[in-house]
Write a protein that holds these residues in place. Structure first.
Motif, PDB file in Angstrom:
ATOM      1  N   MET A   1     -17.531 -63.203 -68.443  1.00 23.65           N
ATOM      2  CA  MET A   1     -16.491 -64.258 -67.891  1.00 23.65           C
ATOM      3  C   MET A   1     -17.002 -65.449 -68.450  1.00 23.65           C
ATOM      4  SD  MET A   1     -15.501 -64.977 -64.212  1.00 23.65           S
ATOM      5  CE  MET A   1     -16.565 -66.306 -63.630  1.00 23.65           C
ATOM      6  N   ILE A   2     -16.155 -66.302 -68.904  1.00 18.39           N
ATOM      7  CA  ILE A   2     -16.574 -67.748 -69.316  1.00 18.39           C
ATOM      8  C   ILE A   2     -15.679 -68.613 -68.311  1.00 18.39           C
ATOM      9  CG2 ILE A   2     -16.557 -69.150 -71.195  1.00 18.39           C
ATOM     10  CD1 ILE A   2     -16.042 -66.962 -73.253  1.00 18.39           C
ATOM     11  N   ASP A   3     -16.756 -69.603 -67.603  1.00 21.13           N
ATOM     12  CA  ASP A   3     -16.123 -70.322 -66.506  1.00 21.13           C
ATOM     13  C   ASP A   3     -15.835 -71.717 -67.448  1.00 21.13           C
ATOM     14  OD1 ASP A   3     -15.324 -71.783 -64.283  1.00 21.13           O
ATOM     15  OD2 ASP A   3     -16.980 -71.105 -63.160  1.00 21.13           O
ATOM     16  N   PHE A   4     -14.481 -71.890 -67.779  1.00 23.07           N
ATOM     17  CA  PHE A   4     -14.164 -72.961 -68.271  1.00 23.07           C
ATOM     18  C   PHE A   4     -14.215 -74.225 -67.363  1.00 23.07           C
ATOM     19  CE2 PHE A   4     -12.531 -70.245 -71.910  1.00 23.07           C
ATOM     20  CZ  PHE A   4     -13.419 -70.712 -72.705  1.00 23.07           C
ATOM     21  N   ASP A   5     -13.878 -73.951 -66.295  1.00 21.81           N
ATOM     22  CA  ASP A   5     -13.390 -74.715 -65.176  1.00 21.81           C
ATOM     23  C   ASP A   5     -14.885 -75.676 -64.961  1.00 21.81           C
ATOM     24  OD1 ASP A   5     -12.138 -76.293 -63.057  1.00 21.81           O
ATOM     25  OD2 ASP A   5     -13.239 -75.031 -61.756  1.00 21.81           O
ATOM     26  N   ALA A   6     -16.043 -74.547 -64.572  1.00 22.76           N
ATOM     27  CA  ALA A   6     -17.198 -75.413 -64.553  1.00 22.76           C
ATOM     28  C   ALA A   6     -17.892 -76.250 -65.754  1.00 22.76           C
ATOM     29  CB  ALA A   6     -18.202 -74.104 -64.380  1.00 22.76           C
ATOM     30  N   ALA A   7     -17.126 -76.013 -66.928  1.00 20.56           N
ATOM     31  CA  ALA A   7     -17.726 -76.665 -68.063  1.00 20.56           C
ATOM     32  C   ALA A   7     -17.101 -78.109 -68.103  1.00 20.56           C
ATOM     33  CB  ALA A   7     -17.117 -75.950 -69.357  1.00 20.56           C
ATOM     34  N   VAL A   8     -16.083 -78.218 -67.475  1.00 19.02           N
ATOM     35  CA  VAL A   8     -15.557 -79.672 -67.481  1.00 19.02           C
ATOM     36  C   VAL A   8     -14.972 -80.374 -66.056  1.00 19.02           C
ATOM     37  CG1 VAL A   8     -14.180 -78.943 -69.650  1.00 19.02           C
ATOM     38  CG2 VAL A   8     -12.830 -78.447 -67.731  1.00 19.02           C
ATOM     39  N   GLN A   9     -15.640 -79.598 -64.929  1.00 16.87           N
ATOM     40  CA  GLN A   9     -15.461 -80.262 -63.686  1.00 16.87           C
ATOM     41  C   GLN A   9     -16.170 -81.434 -63.420  1.00 16.87           C
ATOM     42  OE1 GLN A   9     -15.864 -77.213 -60.651  1.00 16.87           O
ATOM     43  NE2 GLN A   9     -18.112 -77.096 -61.189  1.00 16.87           N
ATOM     44  N   ASP A  10     -15.699 -82.156 -62.658  1.00 11.88           N
ATOM     45  CA  ASP A  10     -16.600 -83.439 -62.149  1.00 11.88           C
ATOM     46  C   ASP A  10     -17.510 -82.991 -61.182  1.00 11.88           C
ATOM     47  OD1 ASP A  10     -17.500 -85.882 -60.765  1.00 11.88           O
ATOM     48  OD2 ASP A  10     -15.510 -86.795 -61.041  1.00 11.88           O
ATOM     49  N   PRO A  11     -18.793 -83.136 -61.358  1.00  9.55           N
ATOM     50  CA  PRO A  11     -19.602 -82.688 -60.413  1.00  9.55           C
ATOM     51  C   PRO A  11     -19.621 -83.251 -58.940  1.00  9.55           C
ATOM     52  CG  PRO A  11     -20.790 -83.319 -62.261  1.00  9.55           C
ATOM     53  CD  PRO A  11     -19.418 -83.665 -62.578  1.00  9.55           C
ATOM     54  N   ALA A  12     -19.137 -84.376 -58.829  1.00  7.35           N
ATOM     55  CA  ALA A  12     -18.922 -85.104 -57.425  1.00  7.35           C
ATOM     56  C   ALA A  12     -17.619 -84.822 -56.949  1.00  7.35           C
ATOM     57  CB  ALA A  12     -18.720 -86.734 -57.617  1.00  7.35           C
ATOM     58  N   HIS A  13     -16.532 -84.334 -57.580  1.00  3.32           N
ATOM     59  CA  HIS A  13     -15.166 -83.829 -57.274  1.00  3.32           C
ATOM     60  C   HIS A  13     -15.093 -82.516 -57.855  1.00  3.32           C
ATOM     61  CE1 HIS A  13     -15.142 -87.400 -55.198  1.00  3.32           C
ATOM     62  NE2 HIS A  13     -15.159 -88.140 -56.306  1.00  3.32           N
ATOM     63  N   PRO A  14     -15.594 -81.178 -57.574  1.00  2.00           N
ATOM     64  CA  PRO A  14     -15.299 -80.223 -58.445  1.00  2.00           C
ATOM     65  C   PRO A  14     -14.147 -79.710 -58.596  1.00  2.00           C
ATOM     66  CG  PRO A  14     -17.186 -79.731 -56.685  1.00  2.00           C
ATOM     67  CD  PRO A  14     -16.355 -80.990 -56.529  1.00  2.00           C
ATOM     68  N   SER A  15     -12.982 -80.114 -57.877  1.00  2.00           N
ATOM     69  CA  SER A  15     -11.479 -79.582 -57.984  1.00  2.00           C
ATOM     70  C   SER A  15     -10.891 -80.458 -59.174  1.00  2.00           C
ATOM     71  CB  SER A  15     -10.698 -79.674 -56.745  1.00  2.00           C
ATOM     72  OG  SER A  15     -10.719 -80.998 -56.316  1.00  2.00           O
ATOM     73  N   LYS A  16     -11.598 -81.469 -59.776  1.00  2.00           N
ATOM     74  CA  LYS A  16     -11.025 -82.432 -60.735  1.00  2.00           C
ATOM     75  C   LYS A  16     -11.668 -82.360 -61.953  1.00  2.00           C
ATOM     76  CE  LYS A  16      -9.454 -85.730 -57.178  1.00  2.00           C
ATOM     77  NZ  LYS A  16      -9.334 -87.145 -56.744  1.00  2.00           N
ATOM     78  N   LEU A  17     -11.065 -82.740 -63.095  1.00  2.00           N
ATOM     79  CA  LEU A  17     -11.718 -82.989 -64.379  1.00  2.00           C
ATOM     80  C   LEU A  17     -12.764 -84.263 -64.260  1.00  2.00           C
ATOM     81  CD1 LEU A  17      -8.484 -82.642 -66.752  1.00  2.00           C
ATOM     82  CD2 LEU A  17     -10.546 -81.012 -66.818  1.00  2.00           C
ATOM     83  N   ARG A  18     -13.856 -84.115 -65.338  1.00  2.00           N
ATOM     84  CA  ARG A  18     -14.567 -85.196 -65.480  1.00  2.00           C
ATOM     85  C   ARG A  18     -13.591 -86.346 -66.162  1.00  2.00           C
ATOM     86  NH1 ARG A  18     -20.127 -83.777 -68.373  1.00  2.00           N
ATOM     87  NH2 ARG A  18     -19.536 -85.576 -69.271  1.00  2.00           N
TER      88      ARG A  18
END
Length: 47
Positions: A1-18
């Motif tokens: 599995m490749i978690d693309f969401d984890a690769a681009v999420q904002d660490p402060a707001h995990p439900s949003k893109l950086r």
């Protein structure tokens, strides 16, 4: 599995893109976001 969401999420707001990966619509990644997604792929999976 490749978690693309984890690769681009904002660490402060995990439900949003950086912000630096956001094309501007808060939904799709820009070129830098796609590069981050590509870097998240372990090429060893294809051996």
């Amino acid at each position: 599995m490749i978690d693309f969401d984890a690769a681009v999420q904002d660490p402060a707001h995990p439900s949003k893109l950086r912000a630096d990966f956001d094309v501007g619509d808060h939904l799709h990644p820009n070129a830098a976001g796609y590069e981050a997604m590509a870097a998240a792929v372990d090429l060893g999976l294809f051996k």
